[in-house]
Each structure stands twice: as C-alpha cells, then as structure tokens.
Design a protein around this motif. Structure first.
Motif, mmCIF file in Angstrom:
data_model
loop_
_atom_site.group_PDB
_atom_site.id
_atom_site.type_symbol
_atom_site.label_atom_id
_atom_site.label_comp_id
_atom_site.label_asym_id
_atom_site.label_seq_id
_atom_site.Cartn_x
_atom_site.Cartn_y
_atom_site.Cartn_z
ATOM 1 N N LYS A 60 -4.159 -9.702 7.036
ATOM 2 C CA LYS A 60 -3.657 -11.058 7.251
ATOM 3 C C LYS A 60 -3.221 -11.698 5.942
ATOM 4 O O LYS A 60 -2.162 -12.338 5.865
ATOM 5 C CB LYS A 60 -4.737 -11.914 7.922
ATOM 6 C CG LYS A 60 -4.308 -13.339 8.214
ATOM 7 C CD LYS A 60 -5.421 -14.133 8.882
ATOM 8 C CE LYS A 60 -4.994 -15.573 9.124
ATOM 9 N NZ LYS A 60 -6.086 -16.377 9.738
ATOM 10 N N ALA A 61 -4.034 -11.522 4.883
ATOM 11 C CA ALA A 61 -3.695 -12.110 3.588
ATOM 12 C C ALA A 61 -2.408 -11.502 3.034
ATOM 13 O O ALA A 61 -1.530 -12.216 2.525
ATOM 14 C CB ALA A 61 -4.836 -11.892 2.598
ATOM 15 N N ALA A 62 -2.271 -10.192 3.140
ATOM 16 C CA ALA A 62 -1.059 -9.531 2.652
ATOM 17 C C ALA A 62 0.168 -10.012 3.417
ATOM 18 O O ALA A 62 1.209 -10.317 2.832
ATOM 19 C CB ALA A 62 -1.206 -8.014 2.776
ATOM 20 N N ALA A 63 0.045 -10.097 4.751
ATOM 21 C CA ALA A 63 1.175 -10.517 5.586
ATOM 22 C C ALA A 63 1.586 -11.954 5.272
ATOM 23 O O ALA A 63 2.788 -12.268 5.213
ATOM 24 C CB ALA A 63 0.808 -10.380 7.057
ATOM 25 N N GLU A 64 0.587 -12.826 5.063
ATOM 26 C CA GLU A 64 0.901 -14.229 4.758
ATOM 27 C C GLU A 64 1.671 -14.352 3.456
ATOM 28 O O GLU A 64 2.676 -15.082 3.378
ATOM 29 C CB GLU A 64 -0.398 -15.041 4.661
ATOM 30 C CG GLU A 64 -0.155 -16.506 4.312
ATOM 31 C CD GLU A 64 -1.442 -17.303 4.116
ATOM 32 O OE1 GLU A 64 -1.340 -18.472 3.685
ATOM 33 O OE2 GLU A 64 -2.529 -16.747 4.350
ATOM 34 N N GLY A 84 -0.639 -4.633 0.869
ATOM 35 C CA GLY A 84 -1.598 -4.309 1.918
ATOM 36 C C GLY A 84 -2.999 -4.243 1.352
ATOM 37 O O GLY A 84 -3.228 -4.468 0.161
ATOM 38 N N THR A 85 -3.950 -3.939 2.206
ATOM 39 C CA THR A 85 -5.315 -3.767 1.748
ATOM 40 C C THR A 85 -5.414 -2.523 0.871
ATOM 41 O O THR A 85 -4.540 -1.647 0.902
ATOM 42 C CB THR A 85 -6.281 -3.611 2.938
ATOM 43 O OG1 THR A 85 -5.962 -2.403 3.639
ATOM 44 C CG2 THR A 85 -6.184 -4.788 3.898
ATOM 45 N N PHE A 86 -6.491 -2.433 0.112
ATOM 46 C CA PHE A 86 -6.729 -1.228 -0.687
ATOM 47 C C PHE A 86 -6.640 0.014 0.202
ATOM 48 O O PHE A 86 -6.047 1.021 -0.178
ATOM 49 C CB PHE A 86 -8.117 -1.284 -1.324
ATOM 50 C CG PHE A 86 -8.173 -2.027 -2.631
ATOM 51 C CD1 PHE A 86 -8.035 -1.351 -3.838
ATOM 52 C CD2 PHE A 86 -8.380 -3.396 -2.665
ATOM 53 C CE1 PHE A 86 -8.104 -2.019 -5.047
ATOM 54 C CE2 PHE A 86 -8.454 -4.081 -3.865
ATOM 55 C CZ PHE A 86 -8.317 -3.389 -5.068
ATOM 56 N N HIS A 87 -7.235 -0.070 1.383
ATOM 57 C CA HIS A 87 -7.281 1.084 2.264
ATOM 58 C C HIS A 87 -5.906 1.410 2.847
ATOM 59 O O HIS A 87 -5.533 2.583 2.959
ATOM 60 C CB HIS A 87 -8.297 0.857 3.388
ATOM 61 C CG HIS A 87 -9.707 0.767 2.909
ATOM 62 N ND1 HIS A 87 -10.328 -0.434 2.646
ATOM 63 C CD2 HIS A 87 -10.609 1.727 2.609
ATOM 64 C CE1 HIS A 87 -11.560 -0.209 2.226
ATOM 65 N NE2 HIS A 87 -11.763 1.091 2.196
ATOM 66 N N ALA A 88 -5.143 0.386 3.207
ATOM 67 C CA ALA A 88 -3.815 0.625 3.780
ATOM 68 C C ALA A 88 -2.883 1.264 2.760
ATOM 69 O O ALA A 88 -2.159 2.220 3.069
ATOM 70 C CB ALA A 88 -3.229 -0.692 4.296
ATOM 71 N N VAL A 89 -2.885 0.736 1.548
ATOM 72 C CA VAL A 89 -2.040 1.303 0.495
ATOM 73 C C VAL A 89 -2.495 2.727 0.171
ATOM 74 O O VAL A 89 -1.668 3.645 0.002
ATOM 75 C CB VAL A 89 -2.072 0.420 -0.770
ATOM 76 C CG1 VAL A 89 -1.381 1.112 -1.946
ATOM 77 C CG2 VAL A 89 -1.402 -0.924 -0.482
ATOM 78 N N SER A 90 -3.797 2.936 0.106
ATOM 79 C CA SER A 90 -4.334 4.272 -0.165
ATOM 80 C C SER A 90 -3.889 5.263 0.914
ATOM 81 O O SER A 90 -3.503 6.396 0.613
ATOM 82 C CB SER A 90 -5.863 4.233 -0.232
ATOM 83 O OG SER A 90 -6.310 3.403 -1.276
ATOM 84 N N TYR A 91 -3.941 4.833 2.163
ATOM 85 C CA TYR A 91 -3.567 5.707 3.274
ATOM 86 C C TYR A 91 -2.086 6.091 3.193
ATOM 87 O O TYR A 91 -1.727 7.255 3.418
ATOM 88 C CB TYR A 91 -3.863 5.013 4.596
ATOM 89 C CG TYR A 91 -3.583 5.868 5.816
ATOM 90 C CD1 TYR A 91 -4.254 7.073 6.017
ATOM 91 C CD2 TYR A 91 -2.655 5.465 6.781
ATOM 92 C CE1 TYR A 91 -4.010 7.862 7.142
ATOM 93 C CE2 TYR A 91 -2.405 6.246 7.901
ATOM 94 C CZ TYR A 91 -3.083 7.439 8.068
ATOM 95 O OH TYR A 91 -2.836 8.211 9.173
ATOM 96 N N ARG A 92 -1.244 5.114 2.856
ATOM 97 C CA ARG A 92 0.191 5.413 2.759
ATOM 98 C C ARG A 92 0.462 6.462 1.693
ATOM 99 O O ARG A 92 1.247 7.397 1.896
ATOM 100 C CB ARG A 92 0.980 4.127 2.476
ATOM 101 C CG ARG A 92 1.022 3.151 3.635
ATOM 102 C CD ARG A 92 2.150 2.158 3.502
ATOM 103 N NE ARG A 92 1.981 1.221 2.413
ATOM 104 C CZ ARG A 92 1.411 0.026 2.535
ATOM 105 N NH1 ARG A 92 0.908 -0.353 3.710
ATOM 106 N NH2 ARG A 92 1.338 -0.792 1.510
#
Length: 273
Positions: A60-64, A84-92
């Motif tokens: 939510k914070a990243a999207a805002e 994105g979150t640490f986890h989202a960026v890591s996953y990408r």
C-alpha cells in the motif's frame, strides 16, 4: 512539482546532495511527501525512473507513493520506478535469475518441515530438557534467518539456547534436510527471498543510482545487509524512519539499524522533519 509543497525541513531532505541520508520522520511530519519530493527531485535531475529503487514495508505504501509521482510525471514514468516491499522486489529479481522458483506460504513449508522433523528421534540424547516441537523449531529457524548473519544454525542454538545444546546437532540436521528438499523442489519462502536477494546484491550490478527506504527502523538483519550492499555499490541512499517506533520486532526488526546509522555510514547527513 512536488517540491513546491514541502516545508523547509522536507525540502532540505528531498534535495540533499549528500550520498547517504537519514531522514528522521515521526508520525504526521510528512514523510510520504518528502519521499515523493525526493523522487521528483531525482527525476528532474536526469535520473531515469528505472534507476530509482524504492523499498517499503507494505504494498500500500509503495502504491501510494508511485501514484503520487504519477500525478506529476505521468503513469509511464512512475510505473518504471522499481518500487515495492523488500520481499516483492527480492522476488522479482530472484525470478529473473531462476524462473522455476516457486514461492510457498509458511503453512505449506511448515508441513514439509514437520515431515522431516518427525523422522528424527531425540530419545538417545537422554536429556531432561524436552526438545522443541516441529512447529516451534520451524518458527525458531525462521527467527534465526531474520536475525543472524554470521553463525550457522547449530552454533546459534548452542549460544542462544544453552539448555538445548545437546539437541543442536539434530536441529541443524533437520534444517539441512529441509533446505535440501526446498532446493530440489524449487521452493522458497519469504525469508529465502531476502537471503537470495542479498546474494544477488553481492554479485550483480542492478543498475540503480538511488536507493530509497521507507520505515527503516523496521529493517531486520538481512534487510540491513541488502541496504548496506546496495549503498556500497550505488552510494546514493536515503532512508526514512522513526527512531522511537518499531512494529516488527517479532520478526527480527532491529532498532539498532537506525540508531547506529551514522556508524554504518559515517558521512551520512541526518535530517529531522
């Protein structure tokens, strides 16, 4: 332009020319506006959107923040910011390295962990201490991954839980087999995302010129190491946080990361909103 709406302290933070910056922002001081202002400042100074990395703790914070950037620079520009979150960026990044990786939920991997645990016997140890159950040992191992960067699991158990020293070798053997099965199946969990991204940061140029981190006080050991590695490569770093508040201590968040920021980055500028 986002900068026109900032107060003096926010403007100073958003336009700082220092390589590393710590922005202390308690609730209500306009941290989101400051981060958006800094992104705007970077874009206006010939930094390409794909050269900006924004790490947050909620989607939510990243999207805002990206939505607010889009209001000034358009969706095409904003959507190219790596946010994105640490986890989202890591996953990408992990998927770029290995498309066969499968992200599993904790309950699924805990079931796999218990199946390994249940094959072990603790009876030969002869200890008066009751060994940890499978679920608890999984949670303990997860906490270890989020807090420890040096010791292996066996040594960590011996140092941190002395009464379980006699079980440490068996605990470690369970963990080793569990990790081997995960590797065989291509399974990863959220902890693995951070640990693998840390390795990627060590060995690969990710192409960033500025790294921004929101809620820095909530970073754990792997997240701190990711930020440190990124800063060592790209130099330009701005972290925002509240040194009086942390909500993720249960998963290894370490307030010392923000309190010792000047020790980690001696030349950093500290700005209080």
């Amino acid at each position: 332009m986002p900068l026109s709406r900032l107060n003096k302290e926010q403007y100073t933070a958003a336009t700082s020319k220092e390589k590393q910056n710590l922005i202390i922002a308690s609730a209500g001081t306009g941290k989101t506006s400051t981060i958006v202002g800094r992104i705007g400042y970077l874009l206006s100074n010939n930094i390409k959107p794909q050269e900006i990395l924004l790490l947050t703790f909620t989607n939510k914070a990243a999207a805002e923040m990206i939505d607010r950037v889009a209001q000034y620079f358009g969706k095409d520009v904003a959507s190219n910011i790596d946010a994105g979150t640490f986890h989202a960026v890591s996953y990408r990044w992990l998927k770029k390295q290995d498309k066969k990786v499968v992200l599993k939920q904790q309950r699924e991997l805990k079931t796999l962990f218990r199946s390994v645990y249940e094959k072990r016997s603790f009876e030969q140890i002869g200890s008066e201490v009751i060994p940890y159950g499978g679920n608890y040992l999984y949670d303990l191992y997860s906490f270890y991954q989020n807090t420890e960067l040096q010791n292996n699991f066996e040594d960590w158990v011996k140092e941190s839980y002395e009464e379980h020293e006699s079980f440490a070798l068996i605990y470690a053997d369970i963990v080793d087999e569990f990790e081997a099965l995960k590797k065989e199946y291509g399974f990863v969990n959220f902890n693995d995302l951070l640990l693998n991204f840390r390795e990627i940061c060590k060995h690969k140029d990710l192409g960033y010129k500025e790294v921004l981190v929101d809620e820095y006080q909530d970073t754990n050991a792997p997240q701190y190491e990711i930020v440190r590695l990124l800063a060592s490569k790209y130099r330009n770093l701005a972290v925002v946080g509240d040194d009086a508040q942390s909500i993720y201590s249960w998963r290894g968040a370490n307030m010392q990361n923000i309190l010792n920021f000047k020790k980690s980055f001696p030349k950093a500028k500290v700005i209080k909103l």
